[in-house]
Design a protein around this motif. Structure first.
Motif, PDB file in Angstrom:
ATOM      1  N   PHE A 169       0.850  -1.196   0.000  1.00  0.00           N
ATOM      2  CA  PHE A 169       0.000   0.000   0.000  1.00  0.00           C
ATOM      3  C   PHE A 169       0.888   1.250   0.000  1.00  0.00           C
ATOM      4  N   ASP A 170       0.511   2.243  -0.803  1.00  0.00           N
ATOM      5  CA  ASP A 170       1.317   3.451  -0.962  1.00  0.00           C
ATOM      6  C   ASP A 170       0.973   4.466   0.137  1.00  0.00           C
ATOM      7  N   PHE A 171       1.540   4.262   1.322  1.00  0.00           N
ATOM      8  CA  PHE A 171       1.268   5.167   2.437  1.00  0.00           C
ATOM      9  C   PHE A 171       1.816   6.567   2.168  1.00  0.00           C
ATOM     10  N   GLU A 172       2.927   6.646   1.471  1.00  0.00           N
ATOM     11  CA  GLU A 172       3.592   7.928   1.263  1.00  0.00           C
ATOM     12  C   GLU A 172       2.722   8.896   0.468  1.00  0.00           C
ATOM     13  N   ASN A 173       1.957   8.366  -0.485  1.00  0.00           N
ATOM     14  CA  ASN A 173       1.144   9.222  -1.353  1.00  0.00           C
ATOM     15  C   ASN A 173      -0.343   9.129  -1.055  1.00  0.00           C
ATOM     16  N   SER A 174      -0.687   8.589   0.102  1.00  0.00           N
ATOM     17  CA  SER A 174      -2.088   8.501   0.509  1.00  0.00           C
ATOM     18  C   SER A 174      -2.255   9.227   1.835  1.00  0.00           C
ATOM     19  N   SER A 175      -3.361   9.931   1.976  1.00  0.00           N
ATOM     20  CA  SER A 175      -3.627  10.572   3.260  1.00  0.00           C
ATOM     21  C   SER A 175      -3.907   9.508   4.314  1.00  0.00           C
ATOM     22  N   LEU A 176      -3.692   9.863   5.563  1.00  0.00           N
ATOM     23  CA  LEU A 176      -3.980   8.923   6.645  1.00  0.00           C
ATOM     24  C   LEU A 176      -5.449   8.545   6.647  1.00  0.00           C
ATOM     25  N   LEU A 177      -6.322   9.522   6.455  1.00  0.00           N
ATOM     26  CA  LEU A 177      -7.761   9.241   6.449  1.00  0.00           C
ATOM     27  C   LEU A 177      -8.112   8.258   5.342  1.00  0.00           C
ATOM     28  N   LYS A 178      -7.562   8.458   4.157  1.00  0.00           N
ATOM     29  CA  LYS A 178      -7.865   7.547   3.042  1.00  0.00           C
ATOM     30  C   LYS A 178      -7.369   6.138   3.346  1.00  0.00           C
ATOM     31  N   ALA A 179      -6.219   6.024   3.986  1.00  0.00           N
ATOM     32  CA  ALA A 179      -5.693   4.704   4.334  1.00  0.00           C
ATOM     33  C   ALA A 179      -6.621   3.991   5.312  1.00  0.00           C
ATOM     34  N   VAL A 180      -7.093   4.725   6.320  1.00  0.00           N
ATOM     35  CA  VAL A 180      -7.981   4.117   7.316  1.00  0.00           C
ATOM     36  C   VAL A 180      -9.342   3.779   6.696  1.00  0.00           C
ATOM     37  N   LEU A 181      -9.824   4.632   5.802  1.00  0.00           N
ATOM     38  CA  LEU A 181     -11.091   4.335   5.124  1.00  0.00           C
ATOM     39  C   LEU A 181     -10.955   3.100   4.236  1.00  0.00           C
ATOM     40  N   THR A 182      -9.768   2.882   3.677  1.00  0.00           N
ATOM     41  CA  THR A 182      -9.522   1.671   2.894  1.00  0.00           C
ATOM     42  C   THR A 182      -9.688   0.430   3.770  1.00  0.00           C
ATOM     43  N   VAL A 183      -9.164   0.511   4.996  1.00  0.00           N
ATOM     44  CA  VAL A 183      -9.348  -0.578   5.959  1.00  0.00           C
ATOM     45  C   VAL A 183     -10.824  -0.768   6.273  1.00  0.00           C
ATOM     46  N   GLU A 184     -11.497   0.330   6.586  1.00  0.00           N
ATOM     47  CA  GLU A 184     -12.906   0.228   6.990  1.00  0.00           C
ATOM     48  C   GLU A 184     -13.790  -0.270   5.852  1.00  0.00           C
ATOM     49  N   SER A 185     -13.457   0.099   4.619  1.00  0.00           N
ATOM     50  CA  SER A 185     -14.267  -0.361   3.489  1.00  0.00           C
ATOM     51  C   SER A 185     -14.203  -1.878   3.351  1.00  0.00           C
ATOM     52  N   GLU A 186     -13.043  -2.453   3.651  1.00  0.00           N
ATOM     53  CA  GLU A 186     -12.920  -3.910   3.570  1.00  0.00           C
ATOM     54  C   GLU A 186     -13.645  -4.594   4.722  1.00  0.00           C
ATOM     55  N   ILE A 187     -13.599  -3.983   5.882  1.00  0.00           N
ATOM     56  CA  ILE A 187     -14.191  -4.608   7.063  1.00  0.00           C
ATOM     57  C   ILE A 187     -15.706  -4.477   7.086  1.00  0.00           C
ATOM     58  N   THR A 188     -16.216  -3.314   6.694  1.00  0.00           N
ATOM     59  CA  THR A 188     -17.663  -3.060   6.827  1.00  0.00           C
ATOM     60  C   THR A 188     -18.380  -2.887   5.500  1.00  0.00           C
ATOM     61  N   GLY A 189     -17.639  -2.786   4.390  1.00  0.00           N
ATOM     62  CA  GLY A 189     -18.270  -2.507   3.111  1.00  0.00           C
ATOM     63  C   GLY A 189     -18.562  -1.029   2.907  1.00  0.00           C
ATOM     64  N   LEU A 190     -17.939  -0.161   3.698  1.00  0.00           N
ATOM     65  CA  LEU A 190     -18.155   1.279   3.591  1.00  0.00           C
ATOM     66  C   LEU A 190     -17.922   1.765   2.163  1.00  0.00           C
ATOM     67  N   ASN A 191     -18.838   2.587   1.672  1.00  0.00           N
ATOM     68  CA  ASN A 191     -18.662   3.240   0.375  1.00  0.00           C
ATOM     69  C   ASN A 191     -17.853   4.514   0.607  1.00  0.00           C
ATOM     70  N   ILE A 192     -16.581   4.474   0.236  1.00  0.00           N
ATOM     71  CA  ILE A 192     -15.683   5.585   0.533  1.00  0.00           C
ATOM     72  C   ILE A 192     -16.127   6.863  -0.166  1.00  0.00           C
ATOM     73  N   SER A 193     -16.580   6.764  -1.402  1.00  0.00           N
ATOM     74  CA  SER A 193     -16.983   7.958  -2.153  1.00  0.00           C
ATOM     75  C   SER A 193     -18.138   8.675  -1.475  1.00  0.00           C
ATOM     76  N   LYS A 194     -19.126   7.925  -1.010  1.00  0.00           N
ATOM     77  CA  LYS A 194     -20.262   8.541  -0.327  1.00  0.00           C
ATOM     78  C   LYS A 194     -19.819   9.195   0.984  1.00  0.00           C
ATOM     79  N   PHE A 195     -18.941   8.522   1.697  1.00  0.00           N
ATOM     80  CA  PHE A 195     -18.451   9.103   2.946  1.00  0.00           C
ATOM     81  C   PHE A 195     -17.703  10.400   2.665  1.00  0.00           C
ATOM     82  N   GLU A 196     -16.870  10.404   1.651  1.00  0.00           N
ATOM     83  CA  GLU A 196     -16.097  11.602   1.333  1.00  0.00           C
ATOM     84  C   GLU A 196     -16.992  12.749   0.891  1.00  0.00           C
ATOM     85  N   ASP A 197     -18.126  12.437   0.246  1.00  0.00           N
ATOM     86  CA  ASP A 197     -19.087  13.485  -0.107  1.00  0.00           C
ATOM     87  C   ASP A 197     -19.638  14.155   1.146  1.00  0.00           C
ATOM     88  N   SER A 198     -19.995  13.357   2.145  1.00  0.00           N
ATOM     89  CA  SER A 198     -20.497  13.909   3.403  1.00  0.00           C
ATOM     90  C   SER A 198     -19.416  14.706   4.117  1.00  0.00           C
TER      91      SER A 198
END
Length: 284
Positions: A23-52
């Motif tokens: 995973f490219d931590f250097e070029n990814s924000s911390l929030l995006k990295a954690v949302l990537t984890v959460e999307s796998e665990i819960t099925g979170l739609n990252i795009s919808k969350f980022e809109d909110s």
């Protein structure tokens, strides 16, 4: 070490980037990295969350439009917006709950624990042009903020700036009365280190909720980031044991014992293996 990674696909969601050692931590924000984890665990739609999230970012930006510089006055104004006007707060009553760890739930409820609140707050601070980094402090996640003429430490659980004396008291409370606060303890951590801390907190929350399958997924992600972490392999073995996957648990225990033969827990693991009833295990 044999790869026993779980393969989980959310059929109703598009295939997302998985968290692993590439995973490219250097070029990814911390929030995006954690949302990537959460999307796998819960099925979170990252795009919808980022809109909110963007809607709230617009509100914050508009309220701070009169500030030209990211100084202490602007920082205090931002904290007032978040903690007084919008009601962000640490959840004292249900500290170790899953809802206080998952970023999407914390954002919706305005309540959480230090690391989840801290990850959100880091994003808001960066939006407002502050020079910030996260710290995996012994007693709870902190935010390192470099201002024009000083460095301050923000406690995201309370929304307050913590003095050096207060941090030292917290270190003693966590590590014992003889512990001393050192500069290493307040040294900023990498995004990867913070993501690992987040995963460990989330894993513990799922274990407390008796959702061992999801705790096992958290462990699996941790091992993707560091496949040779013998201590995480050992912990995964305990999770396999709770799920009656005894052959997998034995493999993990034996791997740990081989890597750390003098560790005090080795004799406990040996006893665990001796007491396993492989006739009644869940087969994989």
């Amino acid at each position: 070490m044999t790869d026993t990674s779980l393969e989980i696909v959310h059929s109703s969601e598009p295939i997302l980037t998985l968290m692993n050692e590439n995973f490219d931590f250097e070029n990814s924000s911390l929030l995006k990295a954690v949302l990537t984890v959460e999307s796998e665990i819960t099925g979170l739609n990252i795009s919808k969350f980022e809109d909110s999230l963007r809607l709230q970012q617009l509100v914050i930006s508009s309220k701070l439009a009169n500030f030209d510089h990211a100084n202490k006055e602007k920082l205090l104004a931002l904290l007032d917006i978040l903690y007084q006007q919008q009601g962000y707060e640490g959840d004292w009553k249900a500290f170790f709950k899953v809802k206080n760890a998952l970023i999407s739930r914390v954002f919706a409820r305005r309540k959480g624990i230090p690391i989840s609140l801290g990850i959100l707050l880091l994003d808001f601070l960066q939006l407002c042009d502050f020079d910030v980094q996260g710290i995996c402090f012994p007693s709870g996640f902190l935010i390192h903020i470099t201002l024009e003429d000083e460095v301050v430490y923000l406690d995201p659980f309370t929304g307050e700036l913590a003095s050096w004396e207060l941090l030292e008291l917290r270190v003693r409370g966590q590590l014992g009365n003889h512990a001393k606060l050192t500069l290493d303890m307040v040294k900023p951590d990498s995004h990867e280190t913070i993501v690992k801390r987040f995963l460990n907190v989330l894993k513990a929350a799922y274990i407390q909720a008796e959702n061992i399958e999801v705790a096992l997924l958290c462990s699996d992600i941790l091992l993707r980031l560091d496949p040779d972490d013998a201590y995480e392999v050992r912990d995964r073995g305990f999770l396999f044991q709770q799920l009656d996957c005894l052959s997998l648990a034995r493999d993990d225990f034996e791997f740990f014992m081989k890597q750390h033969p003098k560790d005090p827990i080795v004799h406990i693991l040996q006893k665990q293996i001796e007491e396993m009833n492989f006739d009644n295990q869940v087969m994989h």
